[in-house]
Each structure stands twice: as C-alpha cells, then as structure tokens.
Design a protein around this motif. Structure first.
Motif, short mmCIF file in Angstrom:
data_model
loop_
_atom_site.label_atom_id
_atom_site.label_comp_id
_atom_site.label_asym_id
_atom_site.label_seq_id
_atom_site.Cartn_x
_atom_site.Cartn_y
_atom_site.Cartn_z
N SER A 10 -12.66 -3.86 4.96
CA SER A 10 -11.43 -3.51 5.55
C SER A 10 -11.51 -2.64 6.67
CB SER A 10 -10.18 -3.24 4.69
OG SER A 10 -9.79 -4.05 3.68
N LEU A 11 -12.18 -1.69 6.71
CA LEU A 11 -12.27 -0.63 7.73
C LEU A 11 -12.96 -1.33 8.89
CD1 LEU A 11 -12.77 2.65 5.83
CD2 LEU A 11 -10.86 1.71 7.12
N ARG A 61 -5.34 -7.50 1.89
CA ARG A 61 -6.49 -7.11 3.01
C ARG A 61 -7.72 -8.00 2.77
NH1 ARG A 61 -4.54 -1.89 1.45
NH2 ARG A 61 -6.23 -1.59 0.03
N ARG A 91 1.05 4.19 -3.03
CA ARG A 91 0.90 5.54 -2.60
C ARG A 91 1.97 6.42 -2.95
NH1 ARG A 91 -2.61 5.72 3.08
NH2 ARG A 91 -4.27 4.39 2.32
N ARG A 138 -4.78 -4.69 -1.62
CA ARG A 138 -6.19 -4.94 -1.97
C ARG A 138 -6.29 -6.55 -1.57
NH1 ARG A 138 -6.79 -1.10 -5.72
NH2 ARG A 138 -6.97 -2.67 -7.11
N LEU A 147 -5.23 1.33 6.63
CA LEU A 147 -4.92 1.87 5.31
C LEU A 147 -6.05 1.95 4.26
CD1 LEU A 147 -1.03 0.82 5.31
CD2 LEU A 147 -2.08 3.22 5.88
N ALA A 148 -7.07 0.99 4.48
CA ALA A 148 -7.68 0.80 3.42
C ALA A 148 -8.91 1.89 3.25
CB ALA A 148 -8.42 -0.54 3.64
N ARG A 149 -9.72 1.89 2.27
CA ARG A 149 -10.53 2.76 1.83
C ARG A 149 -12.07 1.87 1.93
NH1 ARG A 149 -6.38 4.63 -1.50
NH2 ARG A 149 -5.37 6.57 -0.34
N ASP A 150 -12.05 0.54 1.86
CA ASP A 150 -13.15 -0.13 1.51
C ASP A 150 -13.91 -0.59 3.10
OD1 ASP A 150 -12.66 -3.20 2.12
OD2 ASP A 150 -10.81 -2.07 1.39
N GLU A 151 -15.29 -0.60 3.23
CA GLU A 151 -15.72 -0.84 4.48
C GLU A 151 -15.64 -2.07 5.12
OE1 GLU A 151 -17.51 0.00 7.80
OE2 GLU A 151 -17.09 1.50 6.14
N GLU A 209 0.83 -1.22 -0.05
CA GLU A 209 0.19 0.02 -0.01
C GLU A 209 0.88 1.28 -0.05
OE1 GLU A 209 -3.15 2.30 -0.46
OE2 GLU A 209 -3.35 0.34 -0.28
#
Length: 121
Positions: free
Chosen positions: A109-110, A68, A53, A65, A103-107, A49
């Motif tokens: 993972s969060l 994760r 970035r 991804r 570090l994720a942006r998907d629900e 990740e």
C-alpha cells in the motif's frame, strides 16, 4: 396538431418507459452493479480505517485492508487513479487513493501511495 418530431419524441419516450418498467424485478425495482471505482473504494478505505482506529474493531480494519488491496491492484500505468478501472487518472481520485493508501502500514500500500504521490507531483 402535433409535429412529426413531437410525435416521434413521444413514441420514443413511451417506448423507453415501457422497456424500463419491463426491466424491473418482481419486487418492482431495478437491480444492477456499479462499475469498479477507485473513487468509492478510496473513500470507503479512509472511512473504514478511521473508524477502526477510533475503536471500531477488527471488522472495519479488515475491510479497509481489502479496499487498499483493491487499490494496490488497480492503479493506472502512470501510478494514478481514474474514476473507473478504464478511466484516465485524474487529480481528485488519485489524491483520494493516495490518502487511503498512505494510511496503511503494509509495504504494498505504501509503495502504491508513493507512486500515486509522484503522479500528483
């Protein structure tokens, strides 16, 4: 003069060496697989990740991804992570997984990150 114990130890060692050498491939090395590991998966997810970035490209992001997704699918029942999928949760592996998932942006993972964080609290 060797003792019976020393002779037995030498026979055992010689037998183990023979079996290990016989287990090598025709190329002269051993093949195997490591157990699935939240510890190594979380470490790789973080590195990939951060590389993505920093301009490392979509290939690194896609691998992060996937890592994760594996973590999301393999927490322990208490939301923590152990060194393997059959290990009890421990602080170090749970903290690494929490960081990787955070570090994720998907629900998904969060959500797993929140559960891991609750395990750490």
């Amino acid at each position: 003069m060797k003792t019976a114990t020393a002779e037995a130890l030498e026979r055992t060692c010689a037998g183990a060496v023979e079996r290990l050498l016989a287990a090598r491939t025709s190329g002269g090395f051993w093949e195997g697989e490591l157990s699935s590991s939240a510890l190594s998966t979380a470490t790789a997810a973080i590195a990939l990740e951060l590389h993505a970035r920093a301009g490392g490209g979509e290939a690194s992001a896609a691998l992060a991804r996937r890592a994760r997704s594996w973590l999301v699918a393999h927490p322990n029942a208490d939301g923590g992570f152990g060194d393997t999928v059959t290990s009890p949760a421990n602080l170090a592996t749970t903290a690494l997984a929490w960081a990787a998932l955070g570090l994720a942006r998907d629900e998904a993972s969060l959500g797993a990150a929140r559960r891991a964080g609750q395990r750490l609290a």
